[in-house]
Design an enzyme around this catalytic site. Structure first.
Site, PDB file in Angstrom:
ATOM      1  N   ASP A 142       0.674  -1.451   0.006  1.00 28.35           N
ATOM      2  CA  ASP A 142       0.094   0.122   0.158  1.00 28.35           C
ATOM      3  C   ASP A 142       0.748   1.312   0.000  1.00 28.35           C
ATOM      4  O   ASP A 142       0.229   2.253   0.026  1.00 28.35           O
ATOM      5  CB  ASP A 142      -1.034  -0.060   1.200  1.00 28.35           C
ATOM      6  CG  ASP A 142      -0.171  -0.291   2.818  1.00 28.35           C
ATOM      7  OD1 ASP A 142       0.939  -0.091   2.428  1.00 28.35           O
ATOM      8  OD2 ASP A 142      -0.814  -0.300   3.611  1.00 28.35           O
ATOM      9  N   ARG A 207      21.513   2.223  -3.156  1.00 30.33           N
ATOM     10  CA  ARG A 207      21.899   0.955  -2.509  1.00 30.33           C
ATOM     11  C   ARG A 207      22.772   0.103  -3.718  1.00 30.33           C
ATOM     12  O   ARG A 207      22.579   0.178  -4.487  1.00 30.33           O
ATOM     13  CB  ARG A 207      20.611   0.041  -2.278  1.00 30.33           C
ATOM     14  CG  ARG A 207      19.541   1.101  -1.208  1.00 30.33           C
ATOM     15  CD  ARG A 207      18.244   0.843  -1.430  1.00 30.33           C
ATOM     16  NE  ARG A 207      17.381   1.996  -1.032  1.00 30.33           N
ATOM     17  CZ  ARG A 207      16.899   1.789   0.039  1.00 30.33           C
ATOM     18  NH1 ARG A 207      16.667   0.670   0.689  1.00 30.33           N
ATOM     19  NH2 ARG A 207      16.127   2.772   0.521  1.00 30.33           N
ATOM     20  N   ASP A 272      19.130  -4.808  -1.217  1.00 30.03           N
ATOM     21  CA  ASP A 272      18.453  -3.782  -1.296  1.00 30.03           C
ATOM     22  C   ASP A 272      18.402  -2.823   0.087  1.00 30.03           C
ATOM     23  O   ASP A 272      18.098  -1.610   0.190  1.00 30.03           O
ATOM     24  CB  ASP A 272      17.255  -3.871  -1.577  1.00 30.03           C
ATOM     25  CG  ASP A 272      16.302  -4.980  -0.765  1.00 30.03           C
ATOM     26  OD1 ASP A 272      17.096  -5.892  -0.542  1.00 30.03           O
ATOM     27  OD2 ASP A 272      15.316  -4.466  -0.090  1.00 30.03           O
TER      28      ASP A 272
END
Ligand code: AMP
Ligand code: MG
Length: 528
Positions: A142, A207, A272
Site C-alpha cells: 500500500d 543501494r 537492497d
C-alpha cells in the site's frame, strides 16, 4: 554563534539525481517492471490530517531548519500533502537479494524523495519520505508505514548518529491521521493501526541493489552512467571503478565493526538494504543485543535460519559485497581487482575489530593471534549465562584492576548488575569469568596506561545508553495515546549516549521481565 534558522518552505530545492540520470518515460503509476531508468517521477499521495509528532533538533540545526508548528506548511510537505517549489518527487528503481535469493525488481515501494538541499556545511542532502503512498515499485503493497515502524526508524536513525555510526538520518515524524491495515503477527488477524511518515535525510539513498538490477537486465550503459555519477558526486578523489569498489568494501567493513561494537543487529541485511555510501539504512525489525548471544536475531521472520543474527553480520556484509562485485564486474572486468577489494573488506574488518576490542576492553592493541583469541573468548564466555551486552562492557571500566589481579571475587561486583539473574553470575560461571578477568587485569597492568585515560577510552567506546527495543516500544505505545513525552526523552537521552546522565538512569537498565516476550520489546516481525 547561533545561526538563523529558516522554514522548510523557504528552502531552495535542487534535484541533481533527477537532472543527471534517466527517468522512466512511462507515465503509468501502477506497479510494473521498469527498464532503462534509475527512477520514476512519482507524487506522494495526500493523507487525511498531517500532524507533527517528532522533530530532530540536532538534524534541523544541521540543515538550518526551524522546528515547524504542529500543523503548518512544512508539516504538510513532510506528509507529502504539499510539494514545495523546486521539489521533483521520485521513487528509485533497484533490485536486490533477499535472504540469499535474487528477488528481481524491488525499488522504492513506499519511499519518495522530495528533493535535495544544502546543509549548513554545504553538503547536499536528500529529503525522502517513507510511507508517502504507492509508487510503480509498490508491487502489491500500500505504500504506507505504521506509527510503530516509523517511530522506530525516527528514533534509531538519530540514536545511531549520536553513537558515531554512519547512518541515514531522520528529520521528522508526522502522523497521517489515516489508518493502515497490518497483520502484525502474520497470523491472519489484520488490524487497523495509525499511519505515520518519517522524513529521512542522507547525501544519497543509493543501494547495492541499484546496480544489481542493471546487471540482471543487462543495462550496461546505465550501469556505467550510474556508477560514474555516484563516484563523481559522492566519492571525491576516486578515479577508477575498482578503487571505488574497494572504498565501498572498506566503508562497509567499518560499518560492521560499529554494529558489532554497540550490539546493533540490523535484522534484514538484504542487498537492497545496503547503502552504497556505507550507511546504516532501512530500519525495520532491528534490535540491540541484551543477553549476549552471537546467534540472536530480532527478526521473527529470520528465527529459523538466523541468517541475519548478530554474529553473522560481517560475513553477510561480505556476501552482499560479492553480489555487488558481480554487478560491477562489467565495468571493472578484472577479477583480481575485485578479489583484492574483497580482501580489503576482511583486512579492514580485522583491523577495526582488533582496535575496537582493545578500546572496549581498555587494552593496548595487539597483533598477536593468541592474545586476540583470548580477548574474543569473552564473547563466548558471556553467552554461558544471560548477561547484558551493553551493561557488561560499560561496567567493565569499573572493575578494580588490583582486585581482579589477585582473583578476588569482589572484582566481579560491578558486573553483577549486567546479569539477568539479578544476583550476578552463578558459582561455576563466576569462577570462569574471574579467571578471564585475571588475565584481562594482567594485560591492563602491562599496558601501563593511566587509569583515567583507559577508563575514558572504554567509556567512549562502550555506550551507557542504547535504544533498546522495549524503550522504543514504550515511546510507541504512549504516542499512540497522543503522548510523545517518552519519545522526547529518548531523543534527548540518545544525544549523549556515552555520558553519564543521572536523569536518564531509568533508561540504562536491563530489559525488564515484562518486556521479555511482549511484541515489539524483543523480537519483531517485518510487518511495518
Ligand atoms: P524492506 O524489506 O522493508 O526493505 O522492503 C523490501 C521492498 O518492499 C522495498 O522495495 C520496499 O519499498 C517494499 N515495501 C515494503 N513495504 C512496503 C509497503 N507497505 N508498500 C509498498 N512497498 C513496500
Ligand atoms: Mg528496504
Amino acid at each position: 554563534m547561533t545561526r538563523t534558522l529558516r522554514r522548510l518552505d523557504e528552502v531552495e530545492f535542487d534535484n541533481l539525481f533527477v537532472r543527471s540520470l534517466p527517468a522512466d518515460p512511462s507515465g503509468v503509476m501502477r506497479s510494473r517492471q521498469v527498464r532503462d531508468a534509475s527512477y520514476t517521477l512519482t507524487m506522494p499521495t495526500p493523507v487525511a490530517a498531517p500532524a507533527l509528532l517528532g522533530w530532530s533538533d540536532a538534524l534541523g540545526a544541521q540543515l538550518g531548519l526551524s522546528r515547524p508548528a504542529r500543523c503548518d506548511a512544512a508539516v504538510e510537505a513532510l506528509a507529502g500533502n504539499r510539494i514545495l517549489p523546486g521539489m521533483q518527487p521520485y521513487a528509485a528503481r533497484y533490485g536486490g537479494h533477499q535472504f540469499g535469493n535474487w528477488a528481481g525488481q524491488l525499488g522504492d515501494g513506499r519511499a519518495i524523495t522530495l528533493g535535495e538541499m544544502l546543509d549548513t556545511a554545504g553538503q547536499r542532502q536528500e529529503l525522502q519520505l517513507k510511507g508517502a503512498g504507492p509508487t510503480p515499485y509498490s508491487r502489491r503493497a500500500d505504500g504506507r508505514a505504521v506509527l510503530r515502524s516509523s517511530m522506530r526508524e525516527f528514533l534509531c536513525s538519530e540514536a545511531m548518529f549520536h553513537l558515531g555510526i554512519p547512518t541515514t538520518r531522520a528529520l521528522s515524524l508526522v502522523g497521517t491521521g489515516d489508518q493502515v491495515v497490518r497483520d502484525m503477527f502474520y497470523d491472519g488477524h489484520p488490524e487497523y493501526e495509525p499511519g505515520a511518515i518519517v522524513c529521512r535525510v542522507a547525501p544519497s539513498f543509493v543501494r547495492f541493489g541499484h546496480f544489481e538490477i542493471l546487471l540482471a537486465n543487462e543495462e550496461t550503459d546505465l550501469l556505467r552512467t550510474l556508477a560514474d555519477w555516484v563516484i563523481e558526486h559522492h566519492f571525491p578523489g576516486i578515479t577508477s571503478h575498482a578503487d571505488w569498489f574497494a572504498e565501498i568494501c572498506r566503508r562497509t567493513a567499518t560499518l560492521m565493526v560499529h554494529w558489532m561494537r554497540v550490539g546493533f543487529v540490523h535484522g534484514v541485511m538484504n542487498t537492497d538494504n545496503m547503502s552504497i555510501l556505507g550507511l546504516t539504512i532501512d530500519y525495520g525489525p532491528y534490535g540491540w543485543l541484551e543477553g549476549v548471544d552471537m546467534m540472536w536475531t530480532p527478526n521473527t521472520t529470520d528465527a529459523q535460519g538466523r541468517r541475519y543474527c548478530y554474529g553473522r553480520q560481517p560475513q553477510i556484509a561480505y556476501w552482499n559485497l560479492t553480489r555487488l562485485a558481480a554487478a560491477l564486474a562489467p565495468l571493472i572486468n578484472d577479477q583480481q581487482a575485485l578479489d583484492a577489494a574483497l580482501t580489503g573488506f576482511e583486512q579492514t574488518f580485522a583491523d577495526g575489530w582488533t582496535q575496537m576490542l582493545a578500546d572496549k576492553l581498555g587494552l593496548p592493541v595487539s597483533a598477536d593471534e593468541a592474545e586476540q583469541d583470548m580477548r574474543s573468548q569473552l564473547f563466548l564466555l558471556l553467552q554461558a549465562e544471560e548477561c547484558d551486552f551493553t551493561l557488561f562492557f560499560r561496567r567493565l571500566a569499573q572493575v578494580p584492576v588490583a582486585q581482579a589481579l589477585t582473583g578476588d571475587p569482589a572484582a566481579l561486583e560491578p558486573l553483577h548488575e549486567a546479569f539477568y539473574s539479578g544476583t550476578g553470575p552463578g558459582t561455576g560461571h563466576a569462577a570462569a569469568l574471574l579467571g578471564w578477568l585475571q588475565q584481562w587485569a594482567r594485560r591492563v597492568q602491562d599496558g601501563n596506561e593511566p587509569d583515567a585515560a583507559r577508563i575514558a577510552r572504554m567509556n567512549a567506546t562502550n555506550p551507557k545508553y542504547v535504544l533498546r527495543n522495549w524503550l522504543a516500544q514504550r515511546a510507541i505505545d504512549d504516542a499512540a495515546q497522543g503522548d510523545t513525552a517518552m519519545m522526547e526523552r529518548l531523543l534527548q537521552m540518545m544525544r549523549r549516549p556515552y555520558d553519564e546522565q543521572p536523569e536518564f538512569e531509568d533508561l540504562a537498565g536491563r530489559r525488564p521481565e515484562w518486556a521479555r516476550n511482549k511484541p515489539g520489546c524483543s523480537a519483531l516481525s517485518c510487518s511495518s
